[in-house]
Enzyme design. Structure first.
Site, mmCIF file in Angstrom:
data_model
loop_
_atom_site.group_PDB
_atom_site.id
_atom_site.type_symbol
_atom_site.label_atom_id
_atom_site.label_comp_id
_atom_site.label_asym_id
_atom_site.label_seq_id
_atom_site.Cartn_x
_atom_site.Cartn_y
_atom_site.Cartn_z
ATOM 1 C CG LEU A 40 -2.168 -1.444 1.243
ATOM 2 C CD1 LEU A 40 -2.655 -1.317 2.776
ATOM 3 C CD2 LEU A 40 -2.763 -0.724 0.767
ATOM 4 C CB SER A 41 -0.214 4.767 -0.768
ATOM 5 O OG SER A 41 0.666 6.001 -0.628
ATOM 6 N N GLY A 42 2.929 4.151 1.787
ATOM 7 C CA GLY A 42 2.860 4.345 2.830
ATOM 8 C C GLY A 42 3.055 3.438 3.354
ATOM 9 N N GLY A 44 6.071 1.372 3.157
ATOM 10 C CA GLY A 44 7.800 1.478 3.112
ATOM 11 C C GLY A 44 8.459 1.247 1.863
ATOM 12 C CE LYS A 45 4.914 0.667 -2.741
ATOM 13 N NZ LYS A 45 4.136 1.438 -1.904
ATOM 14 C CB SER A 46 10.016 4.286 -1.635
ATOM 15 O OG SER A 46 9.412 4.346 -2.711
ATOM 16 C CB SER A 113 2.517 -3.109 -8.937
ATOM 17 O OG SER A 113 3.101 -4.065 -7.989
#
Length: 206
Positions: A40-42, A44-46, A113
């Protein structure tokens, strides 16, 4: 009746060069791979992908990080956020990741994605074992409490439509190669988990 073949179908073929993926990877002392960070957005992927890339660089590995926001400044700057555009965004990133892996790199991607079928399509582009799905497993409540870009607040206020997790579905991976409990662990712990998984798969040599 089927349509006539296009000029591209008839006249464009893949050219196999003498310097191939195997040689490029051997020169780099690593195995090519695409680590596909999804969540989800937020979630922590990046942040996690960036910390992992930093650690891999410190260990001497050759990498490239593709970030969801960054590619929309160039490669995908012509795309919006409709379902069709989001699918095309993922397709382009999949093709680019495939080419970078062919260059012998360890590619890290950080994209929501949200749909399993699209992630599977990217997996299908690549040889077995080269696509590594990394699920940044952070709950919606945690992501919304972080809201680093203020997007959840805007989505709740109706200022953003089709926002993943609010009014657009996110389909979590069923069997990711790496499942990161990002709401409960430190960045160092999550990076260590990724490094262990890469070592076990022979991507890196520790």
């Amino acid at each position: 009746m089927s349509s006539a073949p296009s000029v591209k179908d008839e006249n464009i073929v893949w050219h196999q060069h003498a310097v191939d993926k195997h040689l490029r990877a051997e020169l780099k002392h690593q195995k090519p791979a695409v680590l596909w960070f999804t969540g989800l957005s937020g979630a922590g992927k990046s942040t996690i992908a960036g910390a992992l890339e930093t650690r891999l660089a410190q260990l001497g590995y050759h990498t490239y990080l593709l970030d969801g926001d960054n590619v929309r400044h160039g490669l995908c700057s012509d795309l919006g956020f409709s379902e069709q555009d989001r699918r095309e965004n993922i397709r382009r990133i999949g093709e680019l990741s495939k080419l970078m892996a062919d260059a012998g790199l360890i590619v890290l991607t950080a994209f929501i994605s949200p749909h399993r079928v699209e992630r599977q399509q990217v997996r299908d582009m690549m040889p077995d074992g080269e696509f590594i799905e990394v699920y940044v497993n952070t709950s919606l409540d945690v992501c919304e409490s972080r809201d680093p870009k203020g997007l959840y607040k805007k989505a709740r206020a109706g200022e953003i439509a089709n926002f993943t997790g609010i009014d657009s579905a996110y389909e979590a991976p069923l069997e990711p190669e790496i499942d990161l409990p990002a709401g409960d662990a430190s960045i160092d712990e999550l990076v260590a988990q990724c490094l262990t998984a890469l070592n076990e798969r022979g991507i890196i040599r520790q």
